[in-house]
Design a protein around this motif. Sequence first.
Motif, short mmCIF file in Angstrom:
data_model
loop_
_atom_site.label_atom_id
_atom_site.label_comp_id
_atom_site.label_asym_id
_atom_site.label_seq_id
_atom_site.Cartn_x
_atom_site.Cartn_y
_atom_site.Cartn_z
N HIS A 1 55.97 18.60 3.32
CA HIS A 1 55.04 19.73 3.37
C HIS A 1 53.76 19.41 4.11
N LEU B 1 54.35 26.08 -5.23
CA LEU B 1 55.03 26.89 -4.22
C LEU B 1 55.51 28.20 -4.83
N VAL C 1 54.63 20.34 -7.21
CA VAL C 1 54.57 20.98 -5.89
C VAL C 1 55.49 22.20 -5.86
N VAL D 1 62.28 21.96 1.84
CA VAL D 1 62.78 21.46 0.57
C VAL D 1 64.19 20.91 0.80
N THR E 1 53.62 11.80 -4.62
CA THR E 1 53.50 12.11 -3.21
C THR E 1 53.39 10.85 -2.37
N VAL F 1 60.20 17.46 -1.16
CA VAL F 1 59.51 18.51 -0.42
C VAL F 1 58.66 17.86 0.66
N GLU G 1 53.47 25.25 4.43
CA GLU G 1 54.65 24.91 5.23
C GLU G 1 55.46 23.88 4.46
N VAL G 2 56.71 24.21 4.20
CA VAL G 2 57.56 23.33 3.39
C VAL G 2 58.97 23.24 3.95
#
Length: 173
Positions: free
Chosen positions: A73, A101, A97, A112, A82, A71, A109-110
Amino acid sequence: MPAMADPNFTRTLTYIAEHNENGAMGIIVNRPTDMRLATLFERIDIPFEQPDFADLPVYFGGPVQSDRGFVLHRPAGDWHSTLRVSDSVALTSSRDVLQSLANEGQPGEVLVALGYSGWSAGQLEHEIAQNAWLTVPASLDIVFSLPPEERLAAAMQLLGVDFAKLSDVAGHA
């Protein structure tokens, strides 16, 4: 570049999340698949309560670990696995995460993706020297705000280049 022979990367825009002496990794940001987030969440058994995100596409992030989710983001947040790219953007591969979501609609804002793009030490530099790639500073507005089919052309415009006019033959000075 137009001469890119690898079908995994033909006409792709790749966001480089990490580049150091050990190599590089990134996510292709303009190759949506037919799968939608709601379907992905159903397959991984996470109840999806955010209708605003349900129809977002899942992307082909690259040929490495294509069965694993990543992801990209913003905001960066604080998740288990992360890679903080900057103060405002991160790449996360942990389930927490996705649960956030699904439940809270965060991060806001992502992108995937399944899989990522990876290069061993010196490999990306060699490919750039061989004119396989054109580089441009990242624009998160392009990544998160534009439709995927417009992202490559928009990134090229940051350099003042029209992708349609690029030649697949290049010289070296």
